[in-house]
Design an enzyme around this catalytic site. Structure first.
Site: not given
Ligand code: DSN
Length: 422
Positions: A54, A56, A200, A226, A229, A235
């Site tokens: 942990y 924090e 974003d 994120t 991707k 993740r």
């Molecule tokens: N789930 C993502 C996507 O497939 O684009 C977006 O959050």
């Protein structure tokens, strides 16, 4: 020794399901544009003992002792993120993209103030102001749309709307937009109306870091991505911002929204940034775009209608209902039976419900991570056409699936070793 020996002893049911997923990912042509294959190094960091700790707070200012190693790991991740995007500040703790966007809004907006993002059915994200999401309930949402003729962003129309609705924040960066984003236009618009410019870049981070799409930074004030991707990390997510927003962003994440950061994810994010510095990553990013263009060209020869006519990035959005006489849902089911994974998707200016939309969304990050190139994209385009035109012919779909599996044998997946299954 057998593969995953501890799991084999403790929970063979889950072990078998994990191996099942490995085989599925190996044997399938995965075209969901938000997915990828994390490297073995990223998977090792994600599965490490860091999950036990942990932490924090932030490096040097934690609420628990024992941070000798976690402080160093988080500092490395922060510094790599700042360097990668050339921004003053990074927070690498968001659990995923939605809390990352929520933290930015909490840092810069009051309840009821106006968010201006691309409407969801035209390629925006739920968290960019969609009515059933917190972003459309807590804040006032005044979404912009794509141009009905070009199916692309119309910066003059966005500017006009911004003058009318006077947003506190304008969000650019999308989940189903196949074209280059001209960030400098958003900067001009935000300067004119006094809005914060938030980018974003979740879908296109890997392209940006590899030089295959322009970067929104430093033009944008704040940004999120994120990490799983096109960046090919674990993740998770992170926020970058200009110095003036740093304190508010950090407070919004912890204690505003989250408790302990997921240290194993933080370490894996650091690893992903290190991998993104390598020359191979630049080649990967460039090839993603070449592959998407090659696949788009092939689909066009088969008379699919592509939204906006083509692609500049990793993603293709195509209409199937009118151009091929099959709904997006049925097309994605047929493709899955043929060993090709795509997702049904709404298309701009179509009233079909999201559960049975008029098109599908495909992308090339996964196949590019496997080393596939333009020649394979042509084959994939042919198989896709065959599958959707013979969607009820189980024999045809099974034959294509066999051919897909044969091709997949020659293109290893990062992070997966079939020798383990022997
Ligand atoms: N789930 C993502 C996507 O497939 O684009 C977006 O959050």
């Amino acid at each position: 020794m057998s593969y995953l020996p501890a799991l084999q002893k403790t929970d063979p049911e889950i072990r078998d399901l994990i191996i099942g997923e490995e085989k599925r990912e190996w044997n399938t042509i995965r075209l969901i544009p938000s997915e990828n294959y994390a490297s073995s190094a990223v998977l090792e960091a994600s599965g490490s003992v860091l999950t036990n700790k942990y932490s924090e707070g932030y490096p040097g200012k934690r609420y628990y002792g024992g941070q000798e190693f976690t402080d160093k790991i988080e500092t490395i991740a922060i510094e790599r993120a700042k360097k990668a995007f050339g921004m003053d500040h990074a927070n690498v703790q968001p659990y995923s993209g939605s809390p990352a966007n929520m933290a930015v809004y909490r840092a810069v907006l009051q309840q009821g103030e106006t968010i201006m993002g691309l409407t969801l059915p035209h390629g925006g994200h739920l968290t960019h102001g969609w009515k059933v999401n917190f972003s459309g309930k807590i804040y006032h949402s005044a979404p912009y749309e794509l141009d009905p003729q070009t199916e692309m962003l119309n910066y003059d129309a966005i500017w006009k709307l911004a003058k009318e609705v006077k947003p506190k924040i304008i969000v650019a960066g999308y989940t189903a937009y196949p074209r280059t984003i001209h960030w400098e236009k958003f900067r001009e618009i935000c300067d004119d109306v006094g809005a914060v410019f938030h980018a974003d870049i979740s879908h296109i981070t890997g392209l940006i870091l590899g030089g295959a799409h322009p970067s929104p930074f430093p033009a944008a004030d704040t940004g999120i991505t994120t990490s799983h991707k096109s960046l090919r990390g674990p993740r998770g997510a992170l926020i970058v911002c200009k110095a003036q927003y740093a304190q508010a962003v950090d407070k919004a994440i912890m204690p505003g929204l989250q408790g302990g950061p997921h240290n194993q994810t933080t370490a894996a994010i650091a690893v992903a940034f290190k991998e993104a510095e390598k020359p191979e990553f630049k080649a990967y990013a460039g090839q993603i775009v070449k592959n998407a263009k090659a696949l788009a060209d092939r689909l066009l020869t088969h008379k699919f209608r592509l939204i906006s006519g083509g692609t500049d990035n990793h993603l293709i959005l195509m209409e199937t209902t009118k151009s091929k006489g099959i709904s997006g849902k049925d097309a994605s089911v047929a493709l899955e039976k043929a060993g090709i994974e795509a997702n049904m998707n709404t298309i701009p200016f179509d009233d079909s419900p999201p559960a049975n939309p008029a098109g599908i969304r495909i992308g090339t990050p996964c196949v590019t991570s496997r080393g596939m190139k333009e020649a394979e994209m042509a084959k994939i385009g042919d198989w896709m056409n065959e599958a959707v035109t013979h969607a009820t012919d189980e024999n045809a779909l099974a034959r294509i699936k066999g051919e897909v599996e044969e091709l997949c044998k020659s293109f290893p997946c990062p992070g997966i070793d079939p020798m383990h299954w022997a």
